[in-house]
Design a protein around this motif. Structure first.
Motif, short mmCIF file in Angstrom:
data_model
loop_
_atom_site.label_atom_id
_atom_site.label_comp_id
_atom_site.label_asym_id
_atom_site.label_seq_id
_atom_site.Cartn_x
_atom_site.Cartn_y
_atom_site.Cartn_z
N ILE A 58 0.86 -1.19 -0.07
CA ILE A 58 0.15 -0.05 -0.06
C ILE A 58 0.95 1.30 -0.15
N ILE A 59 1.89 1.30 0.99
CA ILE A 59 2.64 2.38 0.90
C ILE A 59 3.47 2.67 -0.37
N ASP A 60 3.87 1.73 -1.15
CA ASP A 60 4.55 1.79 -2.52
C ASP A 60 3.61 2.53 -3.55
N GLU A 61 2.23 2.01 -3.44
CA GLU A 61 1.31 2.77 -4.20
C GLU A 61 0.58 4.20 -3.82
N LEU A 62 0.48 4.24 -2.47
CA LEU A 62 -0.44 5.21 -2.01
C LEU A 62 0.10 5.88 -0.81
N PRO A 63 1.35 6.39 -0.82
CA PRO A 63 1.81 6.78 0.46
C PRO A 63 1.32 7.90 1.18
N GLU A 64 0.17 8.53 0.68
CA GLU A 64 -0.64 9.47 1.37
C GLU A 64 -1.71 9.00 2.20
N VAL A 65 -1.86 7.84 2.51
CA VAL A 65 -2.93 7.42 3.42
C VAL A 65 -3.12 8.20 4.63
N ASP A 66 -4.19 8.37 5.04
CA ASP A 66 -4.61 9.01 6.03
C ASP A 66 -5.31 8.03 7.21
N LEU A 67 -5.85 6.93 6.71
CA LEU A 67 -6.77 6.31 7.59
C LEU A 67 -7.04 4.86 7.12
N ALA A 68 -6.97 3.83 8.08
CA ALA A 68 -7.16 2.52 7.50
C ALA A 68 -8.16 1.79 8.41
N PHE A 69 -9.06 0.92 8.17
CA PHE A 69 -9.73 0.37 9.03
C PHE A 69 -9.38 -1.23 8.77
N ALA A 70 -9.30 -2.15 9.92
CA ALA A 70 -8.91 -3.31 10.16
C ALA A 70 -9.81 -4.32 10.66
N GLY A 76 -6.04 -10.63 15.34
CA GLY A 76 -5.40 -9.25 15.28
C GLY A 76 -4.12 -8.90 14.42
N THR A 77 -3.65 -10.08 13.65
CA THR A 77 -2.68 -9.94 12.85
C THR A 77 -2.62 -9.01 11.68
N HIS A 78 -3.99 -8.81 10.90
CA HIS A 78 -4.14 -7.97 9.92
C HIS A 78 -3.88 -6.57 10.55
N ALA A 79 -4.92 -6.04 11.59
CA ALA A 79 -4.67 -4.88 12.18
C ALA A 79 -3.33 -4.50 12.73
N SER A 80 -2.62 -5.65 13.01
CA SER A 80 -1.27 -5.32 13.64
C SER A 80 -0.30 -5.09 12.42
N GLY A 81 -0.42 -5.83 11.40
CA GLY A 81 0.46 -5.45 10.27
C GLY A 81 0.19 -4.06 9.63
N LEU A 82 -0.76 -3.67 9.84
CA LEU A 82 -1.24 -2.32 9.21
C LEU A 82 -0.57 -1.39 10.11
N SER A 83 -1.01 -1.60 11.47
CA SER A 83 -0.22 -0.56 12.40
C SER A 83 1.25 -0.49 12.27
N MET A 100 0.36 -11.29 21.61
CA MET A 100 1.55 -10.53 20.86
C MET A 100 0.56 -9.79 20.19
N THR A 101 -0.40 -9.72 19.41
CA THR A 101 -1.01 -8.93 18.71
C THR A 101 -1.76 -7.95 19.66
#
Length: 340
Positions: A185-197, A202-209, A261-262
């Protein structure tokens, strides 16, 4: 999150395995995982949703993890972990407990790295997910009425029969693999303000965090079903105690037990945590089918529901909503289509 969070083991997690390191992955670990999984998995599309962008007066992008092999984000973690295992588990192989997507991830990794795999599933497990695990060569063991009972059985078998137990959350390599979606996501859209997960383990939310949150400074909001709020309660109250309430249409979020951990990552890094009712989730499923032609699981429909319920927060922002999986059961799909 509430102050005084205590990352202690849940009373339900009685089995301790020496290979389970509860240290969250670093950014270096996530970049290394990306290199290891790239020969096995494609990058997934990040596409603007015209309907949601207009509906929410925002720039809304969908991260299409449903396009991965197995149809869900968790395969990133399975491959990242499987690529790191030594030969000490070649004879007995891997064991995991799952309602479907984690099991498919481990089964896929077993196929790629020539490891035998056993998956413990609840008695009422999604038949299409079970069939997918079997196609990847996994042996299926049915046990218990829900994920947590299947998990306890898998832990017992791992202790008795020397399997390598693959926990659904307390695995740094698994979280590092899942987090590679954030790097894309960062490679394509470095201006992200907000994400929901969505949050089950909790692995996906941890990964985005660990990626969008730490690298871009974006806000990451976790979402869980109000009918299965174990992680939400743990995050709010600062503990890892199980929660008895667990009766949700979002099977990927159906766990009574928050994981150490998560929850440590989310306790430190998650911006906020929302609950959505199952009716809102089902409505979001219908809306995404009708408006966007996308079939998704209840777990990822929770993030659509949460975005629609938090319009004031979303308005004017650049927002990422992950489509974490497409593996909805035929029975549930019929219910969504006929009862809407």
């Amino acid at each position: 999150m509430a102050q005084g969070y205590e990352p202690v083991d849940s009373p339900d997690e009685t089995t301790v395995f020496p290979y389970h390191d509860l240290t969250p992955p670093s950014q270096a670990d996530i970049y290394a995982a990306r290199e290891r999984i790239s020969p096995y998995l494609p990058e997934t599309p990040l596409v603007r949703s015209d309907w949601l962008s207009a509906e929410l007066d925002a720039e809304v992008y969908l991260k299409r993890e449903d396009t991965l092999p197995t149809g869900a984000f968790k395969v990133r973690g399975g491959v990242a972990l499987g690529s790191q295992l030594g030969d000490e588990f070649d004879e007995y192989g891997l064991i995991a407990a799952s309602t479907g997507n984690h099991g498919q991830s481990v089964a896929f990794a077993g196929e790629q790295f020539d490891l035998p795999v056993t998956i413990c599933v609840p008695e009422d497990a999604n038949p299409s997910k079970v069939q997918s695990m079997e196609r990847y060569g996994a042996d299926i063991v049915y046990h218990g009425s829900d994920y947590d009972e299947a998990r306890a059985h898998a832990e017992r078998l791992a202790t008795e029969q020397q399997y390598r137990y693959v926990h659904s959350a307390n695995e740094p390599e698994l979280v590092a693999g899942v987090a590679t979606a954030g790097l894309e996501i960062i490679d394509e859209l470095p201006e992200v303000d907000l994400a929901f997960a969505p949050i089950g383990g909790g692995t996906h939310a941890s990964g985005l965090s660990l990626t969008l949150g730490d690298i871009l400074g974006a806000d990451v909001i976790g979402v869980q079903s109000a009918q299965a709020p174990a992680a939400h309660r743990a995050w709010k109250e600062g503990h890892l105690r199980p929660h008895e309430k667990m009766d949700t249409v979002a099977e990927g979020l159906a766990t009574r037990v928050p994981f150490a951990m998560t929850m440590e990552v989310l306790g430190e890094k998650l911006t906020d945590f929302a609950l959505v009712d199952d009716e809102a989730t089902l409505d979001a499923l219908r809306q995404m089918m009708v408006r966007s032609g996308i079939i998704m699981e209840g777990a990822c429909a929770t993030v659509i529901a949460a975005a629609l319920e938090h319009r004031e927060l979303v308005r004017g922002q650049t927002v990422v909503l992950p489509v974490t999986g497409r593996n909805i059961s035929e029975q549930k799909l019929k219910h969504v289509l006929t009862d809407g």
